[in-house]
Design an enzyme around this catalytic site. Structure first.
Site, PDB file in Angstrom:
ATOM      1  CG  ASP A 146     -13.940 -10.409   7.291  1.00 18.96           C
ATOM      2  OD1 ASP A 146     -13.099 -10.789   8.155  1.00 18.96           O
ATOM      3  OD2 ASP A 146     -13.696  -9.961   6.269  1.00 18.96           O
ATOM      4  CE1 TYR A 188      -4.293  -1.212  -0.233  1.00 22.71           C
ATOM      5  CE2 TYR A 188      -3.330  -2.891   1.184  1.00 22.71           C
ATOM      6  CZ  TYR A 188      -4.344  -2.419   0.392  1.00 22.71           C
ATOM      7  OH  TYR A 188      -5.523  -3.224   0.277  1.00 22.71           O
ATOM      8  CE  LYS A 206      -6.410  -6.660   9.491  1.00 18.84           C
ATOM      9  NZ  LYS A 206      -7.251  -6.462   8.672  1.00 18.84           N
ATOM     10  CE1 TYR A 251      -9.132  -4.702   1.663  1.00 16.05           C
ATOM     11  CE2 TYR A 251      -9.058  -5.781   3.670  1.00 16.05           C
ATOM     12  CZ  TYR A 251      -8.336  -5.572   2.572  1.00 16.05           C
ATOM     13  OH  TYR A 251      -7.259  -5.941   2.273  1.00 16.05           O
TER      14      TYR A 251
HETATM   15  C1  LIG Z   1      -7.553  -7.238   7.350  1.00 20.28           C
HETATM   16  C2  LIG Z   1      -8.763  -7.606   6.849  1.00 20.28           C
HETATM   17  C3  LIG Z   1      -9.003  -8.822   6.177  1.00 20.28           C
HETATM   18  C4  LIG Z   1      -7.526  -9.416   5.230  1.00 20.28           C
HETATM   19  O1  LIG Z   1      -6.538  -9.970   6.273  1.00 20.28           O
HETATM   20  P1  LIG Z   1      -5.099 -10.144   5.898  1.00 20.28           P
HETATM   21  O2  LIG Z   1      -4.520 -10.768   6.785  1.00 20.28           O
HETATM   22  O3  LIG Z   1      -4.676  -8.651   5.580  1.00 20.28           O
HETATM   23  O4  LIG Z   1      -5.226 -10.923   4.792  1.00 20.28           O
HETATM   24  C5  LIG Z   1     -10.046  -9.287   5.924  1.00 20.28           C
HETATM   25  N1  LIG Z   1     -11.092  -8.921   6.471  1.00 20.28           N
HETATM   26  C6  LIG Z   1     -11.132  -7.891   7.106  1.00 20.28           C
HETATM   27  C7  LIG Z   1     -12.458  -7.180   7.751  1.00 20.28           C
HETATM   28  C8  LIG Z   1      -9.983  -7.119   7.456  1.00 20.28           C
HETATM   29  O5  LIG Z   1     -10.082  -5.969   8.071  1.00 20.28           O
END
Ligand SMILES: *Cc1c(COP(=O)(O)O)cnc(C)c1O
Length: 444
Positions: free
Chosen positions: A252, A16, A281, A146
């Site tokens: 997600d 990025y 994360k 996202y």
């Molecule tokens: C960061 C993120 C992802 C992707 O995770 P990565 O480990 O960067 O591939 C997917 N969904 C959400 C909601 C995110 O914030």
């Protein structure tokens, strides 16, 4: 330029990042970290106000996690997870199932957020295939959502500045308008709305549910889309629609999971029962990569059968369920209990809320959003018209540079300045961070 930075720019290509910008504004070389502070090679420190891209939970180098990782390294570094298993993956799966909301009973490990999402998408697709409903092959998502940067995850994300160029590669998915209250797609405000925007989602399902496998959503916070925090009623209505129209609900929680919104998982605020939850994360408190997809028994059973029936889920990632990452995740979950991390958040969240409200008076801050340890300020050029700052004005970058001078990482998301604080951030630190941020934004 420092010789390390010169070499960095010679060899590294950062994510990025327009690398040309790095010549005038090189990356900061971090040498160590402790608690919520990052220290650079000149001895300067920065408050890690965005949890090192939303993954740190208990502070950097928490002794308990360091110990768990070190201990694990001495016995087993890695082993393939097909044909083999190990105690850390077993204990972690058991633990995750015990704290997971709803009816999630099975754990599929991977190694990052995008893979956790890809796993859920592929499983949902194959579930319908396995039970003979092969037309159900498409997904619905939100237009500011996202879900990661791989092609499948991008296909169910919003199209924006970052990924627009790749859109010819995406598989087709249905996009519903986002519950973005500040810029309401229905032209309403919270005072006169009955979550009307969810009707657009229902229209899509009404027309197309026979071809739809799942709805995928970030519960309560559309993070990368601009820290858009939306009413829990939207989530509960969307969950009801998923049931009514016979499609899966994939939540997600890669960004929102592990306490960030004040509850262990954001969907607990709305009491919904998803078919899938994607996690990553915060899972290892920001120490090692790990991804998890949690699944219901109903879905699991549709894959279970004789080998010759071809119901197997042929999907996996090399570092799946890495034992060291699992050890870190187990230690992190122990810390939640020992340090009463969630219990302590109520007061911190209130403080963050009250502190952020004061930013409303500033001339460039219009919307103020907050939940748990996440706070966001939407900057506008004109508060009457909500006219945003232009792409080329780079207002976020200007504020980011000012932030660094005051030890803050105010890494912008377009015209949104946000805090995504480690859960261990102390009340005194929250006050200090807010005070510094306020001083920076007052100038504009
Ligand atoms: C960061 C993120 C992802 C992707 O995770 P990565 O480990 O960067 O591939 C997917 N969904 C959400 C909601 C995110 O914030």
């Amino acid at each position: 330029m420092d010789k390390w930075l010169a070499k960095d720019l010679k060899y590294n290509w950062h994510p990025y990042t327009q690398m040309k910008d790095c010549r005038a504004f090189p990356p900061i070389l971090i040498e160590r970290a402790k608690g919520i502070k990052l220290y650079d090679n000149h001895g300067n420190f920065y408050y890690d106000t965005i949890s090192s891209w939303w993954c740190n939970v208990h502070g950097h180098n928490h002794p308990k996690i360091v110990e768990a990782i070190t201990k694990q390294l001495k016995s087993l570094d890695h082993v393939l997870f097909a044909g083999f298993t190990h105690k850390n993956a077993i204990s972690l799966a058991e633990k995750l199932v015990s704290i997971a909301p709803g009816d999630l009973k099975k754990v599929f490990f991977s190694d990052n957020g995008s893979t956790a999402v890809e796993t859920a998408l592929k499983m949902s697709f194959q579930y319908w295939h396995n039970i003979g409903k092969r037309d159900k092959a498409r997904f619905v998502s939100l237009d500011a959502g996202y879900h990661g940067d791989t092609i499948g995850a991008m296909s169910v994300g919003g199209v924006n500045l970052f990924n627009e160029i790749f859109s010819p590669l995406f598989f087709k998915s249905f996009k519903a308008p986002s519950p973005y209250c500040y810029r309401c797609p229905m032209g309403k405000d919270r005072g006169n709305c009955q979550i009307d925007c969810v009707n657009a989602l229902e229209d899509i399902l009404k027309k197309h549910s026979k071809e739809i496998a799942a709805i995928i959503l970030e519960p309560l916070v559309m993070a990368a889309g601009g820290m858009i925090i939306y009413p829990k009623e939207y989530l509960s209505k969307a969950a009801r629609l998923a049931k009514k129209y016979g499609v899966h609900l994939i939540l997600d929680e890669v960004a929102t999971g592990f306490g960030r919104t004040g509850r262990m998982f954001a969907c607990e605020h709305a009491n919904v029962k998803p078919d899938f939850i994607c996690l990553s994360k915060g899972i290892t408190s920001g120490t090692l990569p790990l991804g998890v997809t949690l699944i219901t028994d109903t879905i699991y059973k549709a894959f279970y059968g004789d080998y010759k029936n071809k119901k197997t889920f042929y999907h996996g990632h090399t570092y799946t369920a890495n034992p060291i990452a699992c050890a870190a995740a187990l230690a992190s979950l122990d810390i939640f209990e020992e340090e009463k991390t969630l219990e302590n958040l109520t007061e911190k969240s209130k403080l963050l809320h009250a502190g952020l409200e004061k930013f409303r008076a500033l001339s460039i801050v219009d919307d103020v959003r907050q939940i748990g340890m996440i706070g966001a300020l939407e900057l506008v050029k004109n508060k009457e018209t909500k006219e945003p700052f232009g792409f080329e004005e780079r207002i976020g970058l200007r504020i980011y540079k000012e932030g660094l001078k005051k030890h803050l990482i105010l890494r912008p998301l377009g015209n949104i300045i946000y805090l995504f604080l480690p859960l261990c951030t102390k009340t005194t630190e929250i006050e200090l961070i807010l005070d510094k941020a306020h001083r920076i934004l007052t100038v504009y």
